[in-house]
Design an enzyme around this catalytic site. Sequence first.
Site, PDB file in Angstrom:
ATOM      1  N   HIS A  59      -2.918   6.429   4.752  1.00  0.00           N
ATOM      2  CA  HIS A  59      -1.469   6.466   4.978  1.00  0.00           C
ATOM      3  C   HIS A  59      -0.924   7.815   4.509  1.00  0.00           C
ATOM      4  O   HIS A  59      -1.364   8.356   3.483  1.00  0.00           O
ATOM      5  CB  HIS A  59      -0.763   5.373   4.192  1.00  0.00           C
ATOM      6  CG  HIS A  59      -0.968   3.989   4.721  1.00  0.00           C
ATOM      7  ND1 HIS A  59      -1.699   3.710   5.854  1.00  0.00           N
ATOM      8  CD2 HIS A  59      -0.501   2.789   4.259  1.00  0.00           C
ATOM      9  CE1 HIS A  59      -1.683   2.392   6.060  1.00  0.00           C
ATOM     10  NE2 HIS A  59      -0.963   1.820   5.112  1.00  0.00           N
TER      11      HIS A  59
ATOM     12  N   CYS B  16       0.818  -1.220   0.000  1.00  0.00           N
ATOM     13  CA  CYS B  16       0.000   0.000   0.000  1.00  0.00           C
ATOM     14  C   CYS B  16       0.850   1.268   0.000  1.00  0.00           C
ATOM     15  O   CYS B  16       0.555   2.223  -0.732  1.00  0.00           O
ATOM     16  CB  CYS B  16      -0.957  -0.012   1.196  1.00  0.00           C
ATOM     17  SG  CYS B  16      -0.184  -0.421   2.773  1.00  0.00           S
TER      18      CYS B  16
END
Length: 345
Positions: A243, A131
Amino acid sequence: MVYRVAVVGATGAVGREMLKTLAEREFPVGEAVGLASPRSVGQEVSFGDKTVLKMRNLETFDFKGIDLALFSAGAASAAAHAPRAAAAGALVIDNSSQFRMDFDVPLLVPEVNPQALKRGVRRGIVANPNCSTIQMVVALKPLHDIARVKRVVVSTYQSVSGAGKEGMDELFNQTKGSFVNDAPTVEHFSKPIAFNCIPHIDAFMEDGATKEEWKMAMETRKILDPDIAVVATCVRVPVFIGHAEAVTVEFHDPISVEQAWEALRDAPGVQLVDKREDGGYVTPLESAGEDAVFVSRMRRDPTVPHGLSFWCVADNLRKGAALNAVQIAELLDQQGLIGKRRALG
């Protein structure tokens, strides 16, 4: 053409997001199948507005007749069952780390390296990158095209959803408990995560780096350019979804902030939000539920001849996992590769 699509790990956070994204983007699903571990068999998960999938047992499921299998059940499960699905004629898109560095498995971010499919999918498996790697290379690609990236120093601030539902539950329970003076129960992370930052994601390696940091370096080279040097520090932070990364890049060739802005404005998958004022940037909270990689705080790095620093955020469950997997599926469909495997299978 419509496809029979299996989602492996459909009860997890990423698996549910995969089903949601397939429906939202109207991928041509003729039939959807939800697969999970034996303990989750019988659970129900929604697919679109009108369909509910009852989970079936991955361990005993026969993949014959499945055209596309999206795996989000961890490396061990992928190792055991992805080759079995591919052998039955399914085209597999795997979200785990199991196959990412295999030479004959494409590691794909559609906005960055669609040419990775030019040799086809010989093993019937395409790997979805980590990711944190995905959002960084989406932001780096337009800059690399004009000035060639030489070295990247990145610090990540990764939400607990990257550790799955258990990580999200742990943050919720510790946060709730802190208001009634309950001692935090540490189960999934190495230290309390509520009101804390933990510089440790995945296992430690002999050189002191963690495997998450190693993944970012190796995957960036495979996706973008094998000559790029990458050093990462990966940190778990008390954020549920989204994130963030602070990225400093050294380039081979001159590049200005203005050139970087111009390149990013036109880049697929990127949204530039960079106002040099209070609030003129995007935070993880604002990225949740969004598809883009948001880039902010672009500025010159005065410590090297050709350097820039920037901040980027993305929803790790969407672009960092489910959306990227579905975009891979769309690319495979456009190139007729799913139909080819069905014919061969």
